[in-house]
Design a protein around this motif. Structure first.
Motif, PDB file in Angstrom:
ATOM      1  N   HIS A  28       0.572  -1.226  -0.166  1.00  0.00           N
ATOM      2  CA  HIS A  28       0.023  -0.047  -0.018  1.00  0.00           C
ATOM      3  C   HIS A  28       0.934   1.462   0.030  1.00  0.00           C
ATOM      4  O   HIS A  28       2.068   1.239  -0.116  1.00  0.00           O
ATOM      5  CB  HIS A  28      -1.059  -0.206   1.076  1.00  0.00           C
ATOM      6  CG  HIS A  28      -1.565  -1.331   1.283  1.00  0.00           C
ATOM      7  ND1 HIS A  28      -2.720  -1.677   0.478  1.00  0.00           N
ATOM      8  CD2 HIS A  28      -1.378  -2.464   1.977  1.00  0.00           C
ATOM      9  CE1 HIS A  28      -2.945  -3.028   0.676  1.00  0.00           C
ATOM     10  NE2 HIS A  28      -2.276  -3.437   1.818  1.00  0.00           N
ATOM     11  N   GLU A  62      -2.326   0.160   8.076  1.00  0.00           N
ATOM     12  CA  GLU A  62      -1.290  -0.942   7.448  1.00  0.00           C
ATOM     13  C   GLU A  62      -0.061  -0.355   6.706  1.00  0.00           C
ATOM     14  O   GLU A  62       1.163  -0.743   7.013  1.00  0.00           O
ATOM     15  CB  GLU A  62      -2.079  -1.873   6.649  1.00  0.00           C
ATOM     16  CG  GLU A  62      -1.219  -2.773   5.967  1.00  0.00           C
ATOM     17  CD  GLU A  62      -1.872  -3.803   5.003  1.00  0.00           C
ATOM     18  OE1 GLU A  62      -1.243  -4.610   4.279  1.00  0.00           O
ATOM     19  OE2 GLU A  62      -3.130  -3.531   4.772  1.00  0.00           O
ATOM     20  N   HIS A 120       2.728  -6.991   4.164  1.00  0.00           N
ATOM     21  CA  HIS A 120       1.633  -6.595   4.534  1.00  0.00           C
ATOM     22  C   HIS A 120       1.187  -7.258   5.836  1.00  0.00           C
ATOM     23  O   HIS A 120       1.647  -7.735   6.612  1.00  0.00           O
ATOM     24  CB  HIS A 120       0.794  -7.272   3.573  1.00  0.00           C
ATOM     25  CG  HIS A 120       0.763  -6.739   1.929  1.00  0.00           C
ATOM     26  ND1 HIS A 120      -0.348  -5.982   1.353  1.00  0.00           N
ATOM     27  CD2 HIS A 120       1.460  -6.833   1.205  1.00  0.00           C
ATOM     28  CE1 HIS A 120      -0.010  -5.583   0.487  1.00  0.00           C
ATOM     29  NE2 HIS A 120       1.249  -6.141   0.329  1.00  0.00           N
ATOM     30  N   LEU A 121      -0.120  -6.398   6.198  1.00  0.00           N
ATOM     31  CA  LEU A 121      -0.803  -6.908   7.480  1.00  0.00           C
ATOM     32  C   LEU A 121      -2.246  -7.358   7.242  1.00  0.00           C
ATOM     33  O   LEU A 121      -2.914  -6.721   6.261  1.00  0.00           O
ATOM     34  CB  LEU A 121      -0.663  -5.741   8.645  1.00  0.00           C
ATOM     35  CG  LEU A 121       0.321  -5.404   9.212  1.00  0.00           C
ATOM     36  CD1 LEU A 121       0.908  -6.511  10.236  1.00  0.00           C
ATOM     37  CD2 LEU A 121       1.304  -4.545   8.380  1.00  0.00           C
TER      38      LEU A 121
END
Ligand SMILES: [Zn+2]
Length: 244
Positions: A54, A70, A122-123
């Motif tokens: 992101h 995130e 990522h989360l």
């Protein structure tokens, strides 16, 4: 006669060379680009491309970790992985600040690298009960890397009902022409895990675990990883694909 002997020697040399880069799985390795990744996993690679998920207008998961979206947590962990690796690898980031890069742009960055692997950070987000790390891979040449990272992450990210290793055709696991994985370092939607992820020392441990898996892959390739899964010759993932 000499000609025949030389021919035979030449042939033996070629066969010898081929044998040397064939992994126990029967797949031939290679640090070059490959469209389908139907080959042995990388060994001795020099470049690690770390991709913080992101960024910019895209904050990522809905949940927040002490107000941190995130995109910010992923960037923090990615920078820690980079500093863990930079003494022994050319460790690069796809983004080092809060800006947006489309997924296909990240694939293009990956495809410009040589002798390299891609690790996207990522989360996760989901029902509150879900916790733990998940490592996504697609290509045969990425399996061992995924397995090694997943194994070392599990020693840190303790989640009982996570999905662990997942084979999925994502833009960042299928489309790059280099071995690549996507690591979900935990669930922002799980209160206990969100609490853990809010601490810098815990994020440092997560980054160390990811770096440990990468180092092991560079050192050992597929050795000890068992039979490699068969390649799947599927088309690249598109934005319109579910969960692209
Ligand atoms: Zn994400």
């Amino acid at each position: 006669m000499i000609h025949k002997i030389l021919m035979r020697c030449g042939l033996l040399l070629v066969l010898g060379a081929l044998a040397s880069c064939e992994s126990p799985s029967g797949f031939v390795g290679g640090s070059g680009h490959s469209q389908y990744g139907d080959r042995a996993g990388p060994k001795g690679f020099r470049t690690v491309l770390i991709d913080p998920g992101h960024g910019g207008k895209d904050s990522g998961a809905r949940g927040r970790i002490r107000g941190m979206p995130e995109k910010a947590v992923a960037l923090d962990i990615a920078k820690r992985v980079q500093s863990e690796l930079s003494s022994s690898f050319d460790a690069r980031l796809t983004r080092s600040s809060d800006h947006f890069i489309p997924l296909d742009g990240r694939v293009a960055i990956a495809n410009k690298t040589r002798d390299s692997i891609l690790v996207s950070i990522h989360l996760n987000d989901g029902p509150r009960r879900l916790a733990g790390a998940e490592t996504y891979w697609w290509r045969t040449d990425s399996y061992s890397l995924a397995k090694r990272v997943d194994t070392s992450l599990r020693a840190v990210v303790k989640g009982s009902n996570n999905r662990g290793l997942v084979r999925r055709r994502l833009r960042l696991t299928r489309n790059p022409e280099i071995p690549g994985i996507l690591v979900e370092c935990g669930y922002v939607s799980n209160p206990r895990e969100a609490d853990l992820l809010s601490s810098a020392s815990y994020r440092a441990k997560v980054a160390q675990a990811i770096a440990k898996g990468i180092r092991a892959q560079a050192a050992y390739g597929d050795a000890g990883m068992g039979t490699l899964p068969k390649p799947i010759y599927a088309p690249p993932s598109k934005a319109t694909d579910a969960r692209g």
